[in-house]
Design a protein around this motif. Structure first.
Motif, PDB file in Angstrom:
ATOM      1  N   SER A 224       0.840  -1.209   0.000  1.00 48.55           N
ATOM      2  CA  SER A 224       0.000   0.000   0.000  1.00 48.55           C
ATOM      3  C   SER A 224       0.866   1.245   0.000  1.00 48.55           C
ATOM      4  CB  SER A 224      -0.928   0.009   1.225  1.00 48.55           C
ATOM      5  OG  SER A 224      -1.830  -1.065   1.189  1.00 48.55           O
ATOM      6  N   TYR A 225       1.907   1.232   0.822  1.00 47.61           N
ATOM      7  CA  TYR A 225       2.765   2.410   0.916  1.00 47.61           C
ATOM      8  C   TYR A 225       3.680   2.583  -0.285  1.00 47.61           C
ATOM      9  CZ  TYR A 225       1.202   4.334   5.268  1.00 47.61           C
ATOM     10  OH  TYR A 225       0.427   4.956   6.222  1.00 47.61           O
ATOM     11  N   VAL A 226       3.999   1.498  -0.951  1.00 48.87           N
ATOM     12  CA  VAL A 226       4.745   1.612  -2.216  1.00 48.87           C
ATOM     13  C   VAL A 226       3.898   2.378  -3.235  1.00 48.87           C
ATOM     14  CG1 VAL A 226       5.641   0.325  -4.208  1.00 48.87           C
ATOM     15  CG2 VAL A 226       6.208  -0.411  -1.879  1.00 48.87           C
ATOM     16  N   LYS A 227       2.619   2.000  -3.335  1.00 51.10           N
ATOM     17  CA  LYS A 227       1.708   2.688  -4.265  1.00 51.10           C
ATOM     18  C   LYS A 227       1.468   4.130  -3.831  1.00 51.10           C
ATOM     19  CE  LYS A 227      -0.761  -1.395  -5.988  1.00 51.10           C
ATOM     20  NZ  LYS A 227      -0.496  -1.129  -7.414  1.00 51.10           N
ATOM     21  N   ILE A 228       1.353   4.344  -2.509  1.00 47.43           N
ATOM     22  CA  ILE A 228       1.164   5.706  -1.992  1.00 47.43           C
ATOM     23  C   ILE A 228       2.370   6.574  -2.343  1.00 47.43           C
ATOM     24  CG2 ILE A 228       1.113   7.076   0.145  1.00 47.43           C
ATOM     25  CD1 ILE A 228      -0.683   4.820   1.330  1.00 47.43           C
ATOM     26  N   LEU A 229       3.573   6.061  -2.147  1.00 48.04           N
ATOM     27  CA  LEU A 229       4.788   6.825  -2.448  1.00 48.04           C
ATOM     28  C   LEU A 229       4.884   7.171  -3.928  1.00 48.04           C
ATOM     29  CD1 LEU A 229       7.414   5.015  -0.179  1.00 48.04           C
ATOM     30  CD2 LEU A 229       6.566   7.351   0.073  1.00 48.04           C
ATOM     31  N   ARG A 230       4.527   6.208  -4.772  1.00 51.59           N
ATOM     32  CA  ARG A 230       4.551   6.460  -6.234  1.00 51.59           C
ATOM     33  C   ARG A 230       3.588   7.589  -6.586  1.00 51.59           C
ATOM     34  NH1 ARG A 230       3.777   0.867  -9.297  1.00 51.59           N
ATOM     35  NH2 ARG A 230       3.678   2.325 -11.053  1.00 51.59           N
ATOM     36  N   THR A 231       2.414   7.573  -5.978  1.00 54.70           N
ATOM     37  CA  THR A 231       1.425   8.627  -6.238  1.00 54.70           C
ATOM     38  C   THR A 231       1.894   9.975  -5.704  1.00 54.70           C
ATOM     39  OG1 THR A 231      -0.371   6.997  -6.111  1.00 54.70           O
ATOM     40  CG2 THR A 231      -0.976   9.319  -5.884  1.00 54.70           C
ATOM     41  N   VAL A 232       2.449   9.968  -4.493  1.00 49.40           N
ATOM     42  CA  VAL A 232       2.911  11.213  -3.871  1.00 49.40           C
ATOM     43  C   VAL A 232       4.033  11.852  -4.691  1.00 49.40           C
ATOM     44  CG1 VAL A 232       4.124  12.184  -1.873  1.00 49.40           C
ATOM     45  CG2 VAL A 232       2.196  10.623  -1.531  1.00 49.40           C
ATOM     46  N   PHE A 233       4.980  11.049  -5.135  1.00 47.04           N
ATOM     47  CA  PHE A 233       6.112  11.592  -5.905  1.00 47.04           C
ATOM     48  C   PHE A 233       5.705  12.075  -7.298  1.00 47.04           C
ATOM     49  CE2 PHE A 233       8.901   8.965  -2.996  1.00 47.04           C
ATOM     50  CZ  PHE A 233       9.435  10.074  -2.351  1.00 47.04           C
ATOM     51  N   SER A 234       4.522  11.642  -7.741  1.00 46.01           N
ATOM     52  CA  SER A 234       4.035  12.105  -9.049  1.00 46.01           C
ATOM     53  C   SER A 234       3.301  13.446  -8.952  1.00 46.01           C
ATOM     54  CB  SER A 234       3.101  11.058  -9.659  1.00 46.01           C
ATOM     55  OG  SER A 234       1.885  10.969  -8.925  1.00 46.01           O
ATOM     56  N   LEU A 235       3.049  13.900  -7.702  1.00 44.18           N
ATOM     57  CA  LEU A 235       2.385  15.201  -7.525  1.00 44.18           C
ATOM     58  C   LEU A 235       3.304  16.328  -7.974  1.00 44.18           C
ATOM     59  CD1 LEU A 235       0.753  14.627  -4.005  1.00 44.18           C
ATOM     60  CD2 LEU A 235      -0.396  14.580  -6.224  1.00 44.18           C
ATOM     61  N   ALA A 236       2.688  17.376  -8.506  1.00 46.96           N
ATOM     62  CA  ALA A 236       3.468  18.444  -9.139  1.00 46.96           C
ATOM     63  C   ALA A 236       4.290  19.257  -8.146  1.00 46.96           C
ATOM     64  CB  ALA A 236       2.528  19.378  -9.925  1.00 46.96           C
ATOM     65  N   SER A 237       3.648  19.750  -7.091  1.00 47.31           N
ATOM     66  CA  SER A 237       4.345  20.672  -6.191  1.00 47.31           C
ATOM     67  C   SER A 237       4.847  19.974  -4.933  1.00 47.31           C
ATOM     68  CB  SER A 237       3.416  21.824  -5.804  1.00 47.31           C
ATOM     69  OG  SER A 237       2.410  21.369  -4.924  1.00 47.31           O
ATOM     70  N   LYS A 238       5.884  20.549  -4.341  1.00 48.24           N
ATOM     71  CA  LYS A 238       6.461  20.056  -3.093  1.00 48.24           C
ATOM     72  C   LYS A 238       5.447  20.180  -1.956  1.00 48.24           C
ATOM     73  CE  LYS A 238      10.630  18.595  -1.775  1.00 48.24           C
ATOM     74  NZ  LYS A 238      11.363  17.526  -2.497  1.00 48.24           N
ATOM     75  N   GLU A 239       4.657  21.225  -2.001  1.00 49.16           N
ATOM     76  CA  GLU A 239       3.652  21.463  -0.961  1.00 49.16           C
ATOM     77  C   GLU A 239       2.607  20.351  -0.938  1.00 49.16           C
ATOM     78  OE1 GLU A 239       0.332  24.832   0.294  1.00 49.16           O
ATOM     79  OE2 GLU A 239       1.927  25.376  -1.107  1.00 49.16           O
ATOM     80  N   GLU A 240       2.159  19.947  -2.134  1.00 49.22           N
ATOM     81  CA  GLU A 240       1.189  18.858  -2.229  1.00 49.22           C
ATOM     82  C   GLU A 240       1.787  17.544  -1.721  1.00 49.22           C
ATOM     83  OE1 GLU A 240       0.313  19.209  -6.412  1.00 49.22           O
ATOM     84  OE2 GLU A 240      -1.753  19.791  -5.964  1.00 49.22           O
ATOM     85  N   GLN A 241       3.049  17.305  -2.037  1.00 52.24           N
ATOM     86  CA  GLN A 241       3.725  16.097  -1.585  1.00 52.24           C
ATOM     87  C   GLN A 241       3.813  16.046  -0.066  1.00 52.24           C
ATOM     88  OE1 GLN A 241       7.558  15.910  -3.512  1.00 52.24           O
ATOM     89  NE2 GLN A 241       6.694  15.517  -5.539  1.00 52.24           N
TER      90      GLN A 241
END
Length: 319
Positions: A224-241
């Motif tokens: 679950s956290y592998v998929k979460i990390l992949r999604t988070v790192f694909s976010l555009a801004s650092k703030e969103e991450q």
């Protein structure tokens, strides 16, 4: 309990009615002093988890899936503590070591079933974070109240299904020698190793449950956290991450609080012949009591809504 009573237990036959808990072997003379941190931890567990349940119940902004799972976790923590700590403290305070065989089996069932439910709830909370971050538009349609109730019931059913055989596996064993358990609670293997017959089935069953139940829970949490990390790192801004990471911090801390003591306890158990018995018992007890104490603290510190509500609650109490 007087020593002669404990020695009498060695000849009570193959159908024991009474066992004796040693407390912390090798540190019996320090039991009164050791009871101070134990009673403090127990007070923190009761206060922390009851406060958490009250806050979640009374604060409408916390009526969300993640906090419903957290409330279930708090109930599990309370049940686990209430079924173990009072007996431990009675040993430390009153030297009340005696426990009936049936009471021992009941305590064993609650210790292991609540631990299994705790693992299931951590997996459910990982699923909650996965849906919230990876599929936010469907979050409210996937994690409905009925779905949360079904997950809770499934966790309970799984724990009961896999842990009900445990007392029966122990009950079938003949105990024709010592009835003195070198522990302060009725741990499965601590009781089983007193039997004067093969405990191979008990060992195999314990390993199967550990690998295929708790092990699979941990595997799915990691995935679950592998998929979460992949999604988070694909976010555009650092703030969103950072915002997405922030919603997972408390849950990651809760996972570490549960699994690190569990791993350490297992490692110490495997090398118990090289380690002083009191270290093994202390580590096993630490594994039982540390997560129930820390979970309310972790979520109280890391969750603004809980922190603000608790602060308001104690402000009102002070006036």
């Amino acid at each position: 309990m007087p020593q002669d009573n404990m020695s009498d237990s060695n000849s009570t036959g193959s159908d024991p009615s009474v066992f004796f808990l040693t407390g912390i072997p090798g540190l019996e003379t320090l039991h009164l002093w050791i009871s101070i941190p134990f009673s403090s931890v127990f007070t923190m567990i009761l206060l922390g988890n009851c406060t958490l349940l009250y806050v979640i119940r009374t604060e409408p902004s916390l009526h969300k899936p993640m906090f419903y799972f957290l409330a279930m976790l708090a109930v599990i923590n309370l049940v686990l503590s209430i079924t173990t700590v009072p007996k431990i403290l009675s040993i430390f305070w009153f030297n009340s070591r005696e426990i009936s065989f049936n009471a021992c089996l009941v305590q064993m069932f609650f210790i292991h079933s609540m631990s299994m439910m705790e693992s299931a709830l951590l997996l459910a909370m990982a699923f909650d974070r996965y849906v919230a971050i990876c599929n936010p538009l469907r979050y409210t349609t996937i994690l409905t109240n009925s779905m949360i109730a079904k997950i809770g019931l499934a966790a309970l059913a799984r724990a009961v299904l896999f842990m009900v055989p445990l007392p029966f596996l122990v009950r079938r064993l003949p105990f024709c020698q010592s009835h003195i358990i070198s522990h302060c609670s009725c741990d499965h293997m601590a009781v089983a190793k007193l039997a004067c017959a093969s405990t191979t089935i008990n060992n195999i069953y314990g390993i199967i449950v550990a690998i295929f139940i708790v092990g699979l829970d941990l595997l799915f949490i990691v995935l679950s956290y592998v998929k979460i990390l992949r999604t988070v790192f694909s976010l555009a801004s650092k703030e969103e991450q950072l915002k997405a990471f922030g919603t997972c911090v408390a849950h990651v801390c809760a996972i570490l609080v549960v699994y690190i003591p569990g791993v350490l306890s297992s490692v110490i158990h495997r090398f118990s012949h090289q380690i002083a018995p009191y270290v093994h018992v202390l580590m096993g007890t630490f594994y039982l009591l540390f997560p129930p104490m820390m979970n309310p603290i972790v979520y109280g510190v890391k969750t603004k809504q809980i922190r603000d509500r608790v602060h308001l609650l104690f402000q009102r109490k002070s006036f």
